[in-house]
Every structure is written in structure tokens, then in C-alpha cells.
Design an enzyme around this catalytic site. Structure first.
Site, PDB file in Angstrom:
ATOM      1  N   LYS A 120      48.020  51.571  69.211  1.00 29.14           N
ATOM      2  CA  LYS A 120      46.847  50.776  68.811  1.00 29.14           C
ATOM      3  C   LYS A 120      45.547  51.391  69.341  1.00 29.14           C
ATOM      4  CE  LYS A 120      48.249  46.864  70.698  1.00 29.14           C
ATOM      5  NZ  LYS A 120      49.571  47.207  71.271  1.00 29.14           N
ATOM      6  N   ARG A 147      47.402  37.809  71.267  1.00 26.87           N
ATOM      7  CA  ARG A 147      48.787  38.094  71.640  1.00 26.87           C
ATOM      8  C   ARG A 147      49.643  36.828  71.648  1.00 26.87           C
ATOM      9  NH1 ARG A 147      47.422  43.146  74.813  1.00 26.87           N
ATOM     10  NH2 ARG A 147      49.354  44.222  75.287  1.00 26.87           N
ATOM     11  N   ARG A 201      57.506  56.421  74.916  1.00 22.62           N
ATOM     12  CA  ARG A 201      56.076  56.749  74.779  1.00 22.62           C
ATOM     13  C   ARG A 201      55.273  56.223  75.959  1.00 22.62           C
ATOM     14  NH1 ARG A 201      53.601  55.228  68.888  1.00 22.62           N
ATOM     15  NH2 ARG A 201      55.121  56.273  67.589  1.00 22.62           N
ATOM     16  N   ARG A 243      48.342  54.648  84.723  1.00 26.64           N
ATOM     17  CA  ARG A 243      48.430  53.185  84.642  1.00 26.64           C
ATOM     18  C   ARG A 243      49.723  52.706  85.275  1.00 26.64           C
ATOM     19  NH1 ARG A 243      47.366  50.685  78.713  1.00 26.64           N
ATOM     20  NH2 ARG A 243      48.666  49.023  79.573  1.00 26.64           N
ATOM     21  N   ARG A 267      57.076  43.980  79.306  1.00 27.48           N
ATOM     22  CA  ARG A 267      55.954  43.917  78.354  1.00 27.48           C
ATOM     23  C   ARG A 267      56.466  43.850  76.919  1.00 27.48           C
ATOM     24  NH1 ARG A 267      52.842  49.014  80.041  1.00 27.48           N
ATOM     25  NH2 ARG A 267      51.445  48.561  78.329  1.00 27.48           N
TER      26      ARG A 267
HETATM   27  P1  AMP Z   1      47.229  46.618  76.913  1.00 24.87           P
HETATM   28  O1  AMP Z   1      46.232  47.569  77.468  1.00 24.87           O
HETATM   29  O2  AMP Z   1      46.800  46.010  75.609  1.00 24.87           O
HETATM   30  O3  AMP Z   1      48.611  47.212  76.844  1.00 24.87           O
HETATM   31  O4  AMP Z   1      47.329  45.404  77.941  1.00 24.87           O
HETATM   32  C1  AMP Z   1      47.743  45.600  79.278  1.00 24.87           C
HETATM   33  C2  AMP Z   1      48.057  44.258  79.924  1.00 24.87           C
HETATM   34  O5  AMP Z   1      46.873  43.444  79.927  1.00 24.87           O
HETATM   35  C3  AMP Z   1      49.111  43.415  79.212  1.00 24.87           C
HETATM   36  O6  AMP Z   1      50.429  43.779  79.589  1.00 24.87           O
HETATM   37  C4  AMP Z   1      48.729  42.017  79.689  1.00 24.87           C
HETATM   38  O7  AMP Z   1      49.173  41.800  81.021  1.00 24.87           O
HETATM   39  C5  AMP Z   1      47.205  42.077  79.708  1.00 24.87           C
HETATM   40  N1  AMP Z   1      46.634  41.667  78.412  1.00 24.87           N
HETATM   41  C6  AMP Z   1      45.913  42.441  77.551  1.00 24.87           C
HETATM   42  N2  AMP Z   1      45.537  41.745  76.471  1.00 24.87           N
HETATM   43  C7  AMP Z   1      46.035  40.496  76.631  1.00 24.87           C
HETATM   44  C8  AMP Z   1      46.012  39.312  75.841  1.00 24.87           C
HETATM   45  N3  AMP Z   1      45.407  39.269  74.646  1.00 24.87           N
HETATM   46  N4  AMP Z   1      46.629  38.211  76.334  1.00 24.87           N
HETATM   47  C9  AMP Z   1      47.239  38.228  77.548  1.00 24.87           C
HETATM   48  N5  AMP Z   1      47.330  39.308  78.317  1.00 24.87           N
HETATM   49  C10 AMP Z   1      46.728  40.437  77.880  1.00 24.87           C
END
Ligand code: AMP
Length: 194
Positions: A14, A89, A124, A134, A146
Site C-alpha cells: 500500500k 481498518r 515481505r 521497524r 498483524r
Molecule cells: P501500518 O504502517 O499501516 O502497517 O500500521 C502500523 C501499525 O499502526 C498497525 O499495526 C497498528 O498497530 C497501527 N495502525 C495504523 N493504522 C491504524 C488504524 N487505522 N487503526 C488502528 N491501528 C492502526
């Protein structure tokens, strides 16, 4: 305005595709994950709270996430559109987003869902973790949690957008440029680009 939800499991690509799309269509990229990480870096209260969930691979609670997203959207006066990356989400977030956009006479134009096999995702993400540093990309248990959170809470949203006639699905494997070309084709076939 062109408002796109870029949808898919963690590791689907994404962020990579969002970067290319914002450049091509001059959109604002709103990644809730990126905003949380920026808050963690600058040690804000929001960052501390988000970190306690992100470190486990759990979703940050809806109330906090929605409030943060709405304040981010409010920072842009006359955008050509938004790419929502990693938001919504949960169904609660999706409903809140529709309601919030409606107050501004806006709506989601389409939801582009990238589909990738679970095993491929884990591979990945662990690879990305080696480069990005990260923490939540480096531990296999966190990564699996996740993906589990995605399957339990986020995947059902496909139905939400399908019912609205806004869901467009495509394969998220087969090369970054090929996927980008396909995304652009879908966008241009389904939206009026000015
Ligand atoms: P991402 O960078 O999108 O993979 O997000 C990393 C982490 O941030 C996720 O595993 C969640 O813990 C938190 N996170 C990001 N976006 C959301 C969301 N819309 N709702 C809840 N948690 C989020």
C-alpha cells in the site's frame, strides 16, 4: 475530488503504491501508520499510547485513530483528493470516515484492494524489517498477529465497500510497476480525472 482508500493486508504494498499514486494524481497521502510513527519519534502522548499497541501488532483503538485521522484531513484546505493508506481498518472507522467526509460534502470515490497470499506477506514484511528497522516488521509473532488483526477486523470491510459499489480488487503481486499500471487503469476507468 478523488478520494481513494488503498486497502489490503500489512505488506501488500500500500505504501509503495500510494507514493506513486500521489505523484501521478497530485493527491495527499494520509497513512495512519506513518502518523503514529512520527508521534512515537517525537514522543507525544499519542505516540506513547499508539506504541503500546503497535509493539504487539494490535490495532490502536478506534476512538484515538479516528480523531487523529480527522485532524490530519483538516490540515489540507483545497486538496485534489486523498489517498487513505492503512485507514479505515475497522467497520467503526469506515463508518466514521463516511460520516466525517459527508460533513465536508465529500465521499470516498473508490476502494482499491490489493490481495496477496499470507505466506508471501510474512516474507515481505520480515524482509522490509531488515531495511526499515521497524520493530513491528522484525518479529515473526508480531507480524502474524498483524495479519490476524487484518483478517479478523479489517478484511470484513471489503463487504462494506462492496455493498457501496466502490470495491475494486486486484492482485498485489507481480511487480511494482505492473501493479501501478493496473491501479491507474482502474482509477481512470472509474473516476473523472480533471
Ligand atoms: P501500518 O504502517 O499501516 O502497517 O500500521 C502500523 C501499525 O499502526 C498497525 O499495526 C497498528 O498497530 C497501527 N495502525 C495504523 N493504522 C491504524 C488504524 N487505522 N487503526 C488502528 N491501528 C492502526
Amino acid at each position: 475530488m478523488l478520494n481513494i482508500v488503498l486497502f489490503g493486508p500489512p505488506g501488500a504494498g500500500k505504501g509503495t503504491q500510494a507514493e506513486k499514486l500521489i505523484e501521478k494524481y497530485q493527491l495527499v497521502h494520509l497513512s495512519t501508520g506513518d502518523v503514529f510513527r512520527a508521534n512515537i519519534k517525537s514522543e507525544t502522548e499519542l505516540g506513547k499510547l499508539a506504541k503500546s499497541y503497535m509493539d504487539k501488532g494490535d490495532l490502536v483503538p478506534d476512538e484515538v485513530t479516528i480523531k487523529m485521522l480527522e485532524s490530519e484531513v483538516g490540515k489540507y484546505a483545497y486538496p485534489k483528493g486523498f489517498i487513505f493508506d492503512g485507514f479505515p481498518r475497522t467497520t467503526t472507522q469506515a463508518q466514521a470516515l463516511d460520516k466525517f467526509l459527508a460533513t465536508k460534502n465529500l465521499s470516498i470515490t473508490m476502494t482499491l484492494a490489493l490481495e496477496v497470499e499470507v505466506e508471501e506477506l510474512t516474507k515481505r514484511i520480515l524482509l522490509r524489517g531488515k531495511e526499515s528497522g521497524r520493530a513491528d516488521d522484525q518479529d515473526e509473532d508480531i507480524v502474524r498477529n498483524r495479519v490476524k488483526e487484518y483478517n479478523n477486523k479489517t478484511a470484513p470491510l471489503k463487504d462494506f465497500y462492496l455493498k457501496q459499489g466502490k470495491l475494486k480488487t486486484l492482485h498485489g503481486s507481480g511487480g511494482i510497476d505492473n501493479i501501478f499500471t493496473e491501479l491507474c487503469r482502474i482509477i481512470e476507468a472509474n473516476a473523472k480525472i480533471v
